[in-house]
Write a protein that holds these residues in place. Structure first.
Motif, PDB file in Angstrom:
ATOM      1  N   ASN A 195       0.831  -1.213   0.000  1.00  0.00           N
ATOM      2  CA  ASN A 195       0.000   0.000   0.000  1.00  0.00           C
ATOM      3  C   ASN A 195       0.858   1.252   0.000  1.00  0.00           C
ATOM      4  O   ASN A 195       0.547   2.243  -0.673  1.00  0.00           O
ATOM      5  CB  ASN A 195      -0.930   0.002   1.220  1.00  0.00           C
ATOM      6  CG  ASN A 195      -2.124  -0.917   1.019  1.00  0.00           C
ATOM      7  OD1 ASN A 195      -2.605  -1.087  -0.097  1.00  0.00           O
ATOM      8  ND2 ASN A 195      -2.598  -1.508   2.095  1.00  0.00           N
ATOM      9  N   TRP A 196       1.960   1.236   0.768  1.00  0.00           N
ATOM     10  CA  TRP A 196       2.873   2.378   0.797  1.00  0.00           C
ATOM     11  C   TRP A 196       3.483   2.605  -0.588  1.00  0.00           C
ATOM     12  O   TRP A 196       3.555   3.751  -1.059  1.00  0.00           O
ATOM     13  CB  TRP A 196       3.969   2.126   1.830  1.00  0.00           C
ATOM     14  CG  TRP A 196       4.922   3.266   2.004  1.00  0.00           C
ATOM     15  CD1 TRP A 196       4.802   4.326   2.861  1.00  0.00           C
ATOM     16  CD2 TRP A 196       6.152   3.478   1.279  1.00  0.00           C
ATOM     17  NE1 TRP A 196       5.871   5.176   2.728  1.00  0.00           N
ATOM     18  CE2 TRP A 196       6.720   4.697   1.767  1.00  0.00           C
ATOM     19  CE3 TRP A 196       6.821   2.772   0.285  1.00  0.00           C
ATOM     20  CZ2 TRP A 196       7.929   5.197   1.269  1.00  0.00           C
ATOM     21  CZ3 TRP A 196       8.021   3.279  -0.202  1.00  0.00           C
ATOM     22  CH2 TRP A 196       8.563   4.468   0.287  1.00  0.00           C
ATOM     23  N   SER A 250      -2.606   9.844  -6.820  1.00  0.00           N
ATOM     24  CA  SER A 250      -4.064   9.910  -6.914  1.00  0.00           C
ATOM     25  C   SER A 250      -4.646   8.832  -7.827  1.00  0.00           C
ATOM     26  O   SER A 250      -5.853   8.596  -7.812  1.00  0.00           O
ATOM     27  CB  SER A 250      -4.491  11.297  -7.416  1.00  0.00           C
ATOM     28  OG  SER A 250      -3.933  11.542  -8.709  1.00  0.00           O
ATOM     29  N   LYS A 299      -3.954   5.688  -7.619  1.00  0.00           N
ATOM     30  CA  LYS A 299      -3.863   4.385  -6.954  1.00  0.00           C
ATOM     31  C   LYS A 299      -5.153   3.574  -7.100  1.00  0.00           C
ATOM     32  O   LYS A 299      -5.132   2.398  -7.465  1.00  0.00           O
ATOM     33  CB  LYS A 299      -3.538   4.575  -5.467  1.00  0.00           C
ATOM     34  CG  LYS A 299      -3.499   3.275  -4.661  1.00  0.00           C
ATOM     35  CD  LYS A 299      -3.205   3.562  -3.198  1.00  0.00           C
ATOM     36  CE  LYS A 299      -3.126   2.278  -2.404  1.00  0.00           C
ATOM     37  NZ  LYS A 299      -4.388   1.526  -2.376  1.00  0.00           N
ATOM     38  N   ARG A 347       0.807   4.007  -2.970  1.00  0.00           N
ATOM     39  CA  ARG A 347       0.497   5.420  -2.712  1.00  0.00           C
ATOM     40  C   ARG A 347       1.581   6.327  -3.265  1.00  0.00           C
ATOM     41  O   ARG A 347       1.296   7.379  -3.851  1.00  0.00           O
ATOM     42  CB  ARG A 347       0.338   5.664  -1.206  1.00  0.00           C
ATOM     43  CG  ARG A 347      -0.961   5.166  -0.617  1.00  0.00           C
ATOM     44  CD  ARG A 347      -1.212   5.793   0.750  1.00  0.00           C
ATOM     45  NE  ARG A 347      -0.104   5.582   1.663  1.00  0.00           N
ATOM     46  CZ  ARG A 347       0.018   4.528   2.470  1.00  0.00           C
ATOM     47  NH1 ARG A 347      -0.909   3.571   2.448  1.00  0.00           N
ATOM     48  NH2 ARG A 347       1.041   4.420   3.289  1.00  0.00           N
ATOM     49  N   HIS A 348       2.837   5.944  -3.094  1.00  0.00           N
ATOM     50  CA  HIS A 348       3.937   6.812  -3.517  1.00  0.00           C
ATOM     51  C   HIS A 348       4.255   6.690  -5.004  1.00  0.00           C
ATOM     52  O   HIS A 348       4.790   7.620  -5.605  1.00  0.00           O
ATOM     53  CB  HIS A 348       5.187   6.514  -2.682  1.00  0.00           C
ATOM     54  CG  HIS A 348       5.100   7.002  -1.268  1.00  0.00           C
ATOM     55  ND1 HIS A 348       4.397   6.328  -0.298  1.00  0.00           N
ATOM     56  CD2 HIS A 348       5.608   8.125  -0.681  1.00  0.00           C
ATOM     57  CE1 HIS A 348       4.489   7.004   0.851  1.00  0.00           C
ATOM     58  NE2 HIS A 348       5.212   8.088   0.647  1.00  0.00           N
TER      59      HIS A 348
END
Length: 303
Positions: free
Chosen positions: A153-154, A162, A164, A157-158
């Motif tokens: 998830n990290w 937006s 994702k 996100r990175h």
């Protein structure tokens, strides 16, 4: 600012499940030396031909356990089937198969230049060659799955920002046994590759400062992971989190053992029978309690 304060207060108000986290952590942790010892004992008990059949059977049994876990009822049971199935699968169909082909094609172990003792077995020396295969699966997880893994998830996100939710919009079909199996396989695979790259003198070397930093970083990371684990209320979720926590925690253990900071009794179980019996007994006791506690909680919910 107010949002961050609310999140902090909400997190602080969440209860902790220390005993569940500790029991789950030690149940998984004790399988690490036992898994090593099992492989060594099999090599002592069986001749070369019988060993290959036994190892292949071990991996097959692991696969069957994972499949059974898809059909059993209960999150904890499914998790345990996936975990033990993965452990046997990795030992039988990964480690022993690498060993077979390493020996068959004459891959030499890494020897201590002073004592002549084996410090890295040949099957582990060729394991870094699978980095591309590991990345292949990671690409699938990154771009094609919405999941509950904090690390993935990290990364999503990175990497995606937006977008994702658009790129990784849906989860795969979720079978707890398969999720546990894949978690175990991907993390232990990643940790082995990381260690082999660190130990390789062409990259870093076992005494390189970066190797030490990797060990320290993994130890600190495992503490944060354990802290998160204490907030998981169910046994199944705690065990699954414990798998990741233990794998990361075990990395500095391997590094310290490589540096001869302590004696790795699990690589020579025949000369440390009492210690291994104690570890086995502790594992059985913790596993028995874990199963009993999960069953008790389930019966209480039915009342």
């Amino acid at each position: 600012m107010e949002k961050n304060i609310e999140l902090t207060q909400k997190k602080a108000g969440r209860p902790r499940y220390w005993w569940k986290a500790i029991a789950s952590f030690f149940m998984v942790l004790l399988t690490m030396p036992l898994g090593h010892a099992l492989m060594i004992m099999m090599e002592h008990i069986f001749n070369e031909t019988a060993l290959h059949y036994a190892a292949f059977s071990l991996g097959f049994i692991g696969m069957i356990l994972v499949i059974i876990g898809v059909f059993v009822k209960g999150d904890t049971k499914q998790t345990l089937f996936g975990f033990f199935g993965a452990l046997l699968f990795w030992t039988g169909w990964v480690e022993f198969l690498f060993q077979y082909y390493a020996i068959r094609f004459g891959t030499q172990p890494e020897l201590d230049p002073l004592t002549g003792e084996v410090i890295t077995r040949p099957e582990y020396l060729i394991l870094p060659a699978t980095f591309g295969l590991w990345m292949m699966i990671m690409l699938m997880y990154l771009f094609s799955t919405k999941n509950g893994c904090n690390f993935l998830n990290w990364c999503q996100r990175h990497l995606f920002g937006s977008k994702k939710e658009e790129i990784a919009a849906r989860p795969m079909t979720r079978h707890t046994s398969i999720v546990t199996f894949m978690e175990f396989m991907m993390i232990i695979w990643a940790m082995y590759i990381l260690l082999m790259f660190c130990y390789d003198d062409n990259f870093l070397g076992e005494n390189h400062p970066v190797t030490l930093l990797v060990g320290v970083g993994c130890f600190i990371g495992s503490l944060f992971m354990f802290e998160r684990q204490t907030r998981l209320p169910s046994w199944g979720a705690n065990i699954r989190m414990a798998i990741a926590t233990v794998m990361v925690f075990w990395t500095p253990v391997e590094i310290l053992g490589r540096m001869n900071m302590f004696s790795e009794i699990w690589v020579d179980p025949t000369h440390h029978v009492l210690e291994m019996v104690i570890i086995l007994g502790a594992f059985i006791a913790v596993l028995g309690y874990l199963i009993w506690a999960a069953a008790k909680k389930k019966s209480e919910h039915k009342k």
